[in-house]
Write a protein that holds these residues in place. Structure first.
Motif, PDB file in Angstrom:
ATOM      1  N   ALA A   1       0.821  -1.215   0.000  1.00  0.00           N
ATOM      2  CA  ALA A   1       0.000   0.000   0.000  1.00  0.00           C
ATOM      3  C   ALA A   1       0.852   1.261   0.000  1.00  0.00           C
ATOM      4  CB  ALA A   1      -0.947  -0.008   1.206  1.00  0.00           C
ATOM      5  N   ARG A   2       1.862   1.310   0.858  1.00  0.00           N
ATOM      6  CA  ARG A   2       2.698   2.501   0.957  1.00  0.00           C
ATOM      7  C   ARG A   2       3.597   2.685  -0.259  1.00  0.00           C
ATOM      8  NH1 ARG A   2       5.651   2.828   6.608  1.00  0.00           N
ATOM      9  NH2 ARG A   2       6.246   4.833   5.666  1.00  0.00           N
ATOM     10  N   SER A   3       3.778   1.635  -1.028  1.00  0.00           N
ATOM     11  CA  SER A   3       4.578   1.736  -2.258  1.00  0.00           C
ATOM     12  C   SER A   3       3.741   2.187  -3.451  1.00  0.00           C
ATOM     13  CB  SER A   3       5.226   0.384  -2.580  1.00  0.00           C
ATOM     14  OG  SER A   3       6.147   0.020  -1.586  1.00  0.00           O
ATOM     15  N   GLY A   4       2.446   2.362  -3.230  1.00  0.00           N
ATOM     16  CA  GLY A   4       1.590   2.837  -4.310  1.00  0.00           C
ATOM     17  C   GLY A   4       0.357   2.005  -4.552  1.00  0.00           C
ATOM     18  N   GLY A   5       0.312   0.795  -3.986  1.00  0.00           N
ATOM     19  CA  GLY A   5      -0.861  -0.052  -4.210  1.00  0.00           C
ATOM     20  C   GLY A   5      -1.078  -0.308  -5.694  1.00  0.00           C
ATOM     21  N   LEU A   6      -2.273  -0.017  -6.151  1.00  0.00           N
ATOM     22  CA  LEU A   6      -2.598  -0.188  -7.567  1.00  0.00           C
ATOM     23  C   LEU A   6      -2.527   1.126  -8.340  1.00  0.00           C
ATOM     24  CD1 LEU A   6      -5.594  -2.702  -7.289  1.00  0.00           C
ATOM     25  CD2 LEU A   6      -3.221  -3.201  -7.925  1.00  0.00           C
ATOM     26  N   ARG A   7      -2.048   2.175  -7.686  1.00  0.00           N
ATOM     27  CA  ARG A   7      -1.883   3.466  -8.364  1.00  0.00           C
ATOM     28  C   ARG A   7      -0.626   3.454  -9.226  1.00  0.00           C
ATOM     29  NH1 ARG A   7      -0.250   7.145  -5.672  1.00  0.00           N
ATOM     30  NH2 ARG A   7       0.273   6.118  -3.707  1.00  0.00           N
ATOM     31  N   GLY A   8      -0.668   4.154 -10.334  1.00  0.00           N
ATOM     32  CA  GLY A   8       0.516   4.295 -11.180  1.00  0.00           C
ATOM     33  C   GLY A   8       1.113   2.960 -11.562  1.00  0.00           C
ATOM     34  N   ILE A   9       0.269   2.061 -12.045  1.00  0.00           N
ATOM     35  CA  ILE A   9       0.692   0.682 -12.282  1.00  0.00           C
ATOM     36  C   ILE A   9       1.739   0.571 -13.395  1.00  0.00           C
ATOM     37  CG2 ILE A   9      -0.988  -0.034 -14.032  1.00  0.00           C
ATOM     38  CD1 ILE A   9      -0.273  -1.946 -10.767  1.00  0.00           C
ATOM     39  N   TYR A  10       1.831   1.616 -14.213  1.00  0.00           N
ATOM     40  CA  TYR A  10       2.832   1.615 -15.278  1.00  0.00           C
ATOM     41  C   TYR A  10       4.035   2.510 -14.941  1.00  0.00           C
ATOM     42  CZ  TYR A  10       0.224  -1.185 -18.627  1.00  0.00           C
ATOM     43  OH  TYR A  10      -0.405  -2.222 -19.269  1.00  0.00           O
ATOM     44  N   ALA A  11       4.193   2.859 -13.677  1.00  0.00           N
ATOM     45  CA  ALA A  11       5.355   3.646 -13.260  1.00  0.00           C
ATOM     46  C   ALA A  11       6.625   2.875 -13.570  1.00  0.00           C
ATOM     47  CB  ALA A  11       5.272   3.947 -11.758  1.00  0.00           C
ATOM     48  N   GLY A  12       7.583   3.526 -14.211  1.00  0.00           N
ATOM     49  CA  GLY A  12       8.850   2.876 -14.538  1.00  0.00           C
ATOM     50  C   GLY A  12       8.871   2.202 -15.890  1.00  0.00           C
ATOM     51  N   VAL A  13       7.758   2.244 -16.629  1.00  0.00           N
ATOM     52  CA  VAL A  13       7.714   1.530 -17.908  1.00  0.00           C
ATOM     53  C   VAL A  13       8.680   2.099 -18.955  1.00  0.00           C
ATOM     54  CG1 VAL A  13       5.829   2.823 -19.028  1.00  0.00           C
ATOM     55  CG2 VAL A  13       6.140   0.388 -19.505  1.00  0.00           C
ATOM     56  N   PRO A  14       8.993   3.400 -18.956  1.00  0.00           N
ATOM     57  CA  PRO A  14       9.977   3.881 -19.946  1.00  0.00           C
ATOM     58  C   PRO A  14      11.336   3.198 -19.799  1.00  0.00           C
ATOM     59  CG  PRO A  14       8.747   5.734 -19.062  1.00  0.00           C
ATOM     60  CD  PRO A  14       8.407   4.542 -18.220  1.00  0.00           C
ATOM     61  N   SER A  15      11.760   2.972 -18.567  1.00  0.00           N
ATOM     62  CA  SER A  15      13.038   2.308 -18.332  1.00  0.00           C
ATOM     63  C   SER A  15      13.004   0.874 -18.861  1.00  0.00           C
ATOM     64  CB  SER A  15      13.369   2.300 -16.837  1.00  0.00           C
ATOM     65  OG  SER A  15      14.600   1.670 -16.590  1.00  0.00           O
ATOM     66  N   ALA A  16      11.892   0.186 -18.615  1.00  0.00           N
ATOM     67  CA  ALA A  16      11.752  -1.190 -19.100  1.00  0.00           C
ATOM     68  C   ALA A  16      11.744  -1.226 -20.618  1.00  0.00           C
ATOM     69  CB  ALA A  16      10.464  -1.809 -18.554  1.00  0.00           C
ATOM     70  N   ALA A  17      11.081  -0.252 -21.236  1.00  0.00           N
ATOM     71  CA  ALA A  17      10.981  -0.219 -22.694  1.00  0.00           C
ATOM     72  C   ALA A  17      12.341   0.020 -23.344  1.00  0.00           C
ATOM     73  CB  ALA A  17       9.995   0.871 -23.130  1.00  0.00           C
ATOM     74  N   ILE A  18      13.128   0.913 -22.747  1.00  0.00           N
ATOM     75  CA  ILE A  18      14.439   1.244 -23.306  1.00  0.00           C
ATOM     76  C   ILE A  18      15.403   0.058 -23.211  1.00  0.00           C
ATOM     77  CG2 ILE A  18      16.503   2.662 -22.961  1.00  0.00           C
ATOM     78  CD1 ILE A  18      14.598   4.943 -22.138  1.00  0.00           C
ATOM     79  N   GLY A  19      15.366  -0.631 -22.082  1.00  0.00           N
ATOM     80  CA  GLY A  19      16.338  -1.698 -21.860  1.00  0.00           C
ATOM     81  C   GLY A  19      15.923  -3.065 -22.361  1.00  0.00           C
ATOM     82  N   SER A  20      14.633  -3.240 -22.646  1.00  0.00           N
ATOM     83  CA  SER A  20      14.126  -4.577 -22.936  1.00  0.00           C
ATOM     84  C   SER A  20      14.738  -5.221 -24.174  1.00  0.00           C
ATOM     85  CB  SER A  20      12.598  -4.534 -23.081  1.00  0.00           C
ATOM     86  OG  SER A  20      12.092  -5.836 -23.264  1.00  0.00           O
ATOM     87  N   PHE A  21      14.742  -4.517 -25.302  1.00  0.00           N
ATOM     88  CA  PHE A  21      15.226  -5.114 -26.544  1.00  0.00           C
ATOM     89  C   PHE A  21      16.709  -5.490 -26.476  1.00  0.00           C
ATOM     90  CE2 PHE A  21      16.779  -5.462 -30.807  1.00  0.00           C
ATOM     91  CZ  PHE A  21      15.723  -6.011 -31.537  1.00  0.00           C
ATOM     92  N   PRO A  22      17.611  -4.543 -26.122  1.00  0.00           N
ATOM     93  CA  PRO A  22      19.024  -4.931 -26.060  1.00  0.00           C
ATOM     94  C   PRO A  22      19.308  -5.969 -24.983  1.00  0.00           C
ATOM     95  CG  PRO A  22      18.714  -2.716 -25.189  1.00  0.00           C
ATOM     96  CD  PRO A  22      17.424  -3.107 -25.850  1.00  0.00           C
TER      97      PRO A  22
END
Length: 271
Positions: free
Chosen positions: A52-73
């Protein structure tokens, strides 16, 4: 420490090399982005401050730009190293040595992939556990407070998670494919290989969850704390002392679901 890895391209057919690079990258990116909410839930369940204190179900896509950039390489690096090692050691020509070869190939693939994965994972998980901070803000804050090597905090714990994972997943995947193929008398269809991958991935995900919890705690810890030092036995002991067995296996269900639904495409990707 700078690690230089030479991929023995000349030992592989060029088409096979290219196919591994492209297929591994595209598959890894597709799985990572499609199932990203499960990874966010897992990270928040494993966080020291709680779901809950980490955000619960809010902002469920937080951090997705980092995952997108690093995923392919990241995924490409794994698959190319994995296929190159198998080709170099001649796994296909020596059936009795297939399992050790697959284990070694998967381990080397993870070590190489982690050079790309860890910085993106640090930024991604910190954004997931603090959804009020954007990806760029987390990146700049990490560089300002810890310098470049702060992005590699948790490299050792990540490798120590990935190698046991691969030692379970890939030999089990190869064994299940071989067993199923022998019983039906012909090469597996794509869906059958995917089923084998889903089962193998789910098993590997569950048994390595405590190491994943330790990795998450180390990456999210405040700089200068004992947890941030990366002492895995100490981190696991603290989790056990405060939360018991449930704490050590926190996030195991979304992690198993993520990896099982990704089948064998997940290697090199989010875990």
């Amino acid at each position: 420490m700078r690690i230089k890895v030479l991929i023995p391209v000349n030992t592989m057919e060029r088409r096979e090399f290219t196919a591994s690079l492209v297929a591994g990258g595209i598959a890894g990116m597709s799985v990572d982005l499609t199932l990203f909410p499960l990874d966010t839930i897992k990270t928040r369940l494993q966080s020291q401050q709680g779901f809950a204190r980490s955000g619960g179900l809010r902002g469920i896509y937080a951090g997705v730009p980092s995952a997108a950039i690093g995923s392919f390489p990241n995924a490409s690096a794994f698959f190319v190293t994995y296929e190159a090692t198998k080709s170099l050691l001649g796994a296909r020509g020596a059936p009795h040595a297939a399992a050790p070869t697959h284990m070694l190939a998967a381990s080397l693939g993870e070590i190489v992939a982690c050079l790309i994965r860890v910085p993106t994972e640090v930024v991604k998980q910190r954004a997931q556990a603090g959804p009020s901070s954007g990806t760029l803000q987390v990146l700049l804050q990490t560089l300002r407070q810890e310098g470049f090597w702060g992005l590699y905090r948790g490299y050792g714990s990540t490798v120590l998670r990935e190698i046991p994972f691969s030692l379970v997943q890939f030999p089990l995947w190869e064994y299940l494919k071989s067993l199923w193929s022998r019983r039906q008398g012909h090469t597996l269809y794509s869906w059958q290989a995917a089923v084998c991958g889903a089962f193998a991935g789910g098993v590997a995900a569950f048994v390595t969850t405590p190491l994943d919890v330790a990795k998450t705690r180390i990456m999210l810890a405040k700089a200068g704390t004992s947890t941030a030092s990366g002492n895995i036995p100490l981190v696991l002991y603290e989790v056990w002392k405060r939360q018991g067995l449930l704490g050590l296996f926190a996030g195991s269900l979304p992690r198993m679901a993520f990896i099982s639904m990704g089948g064998v495409h997940i290697p090199g990707g989010i875990r």
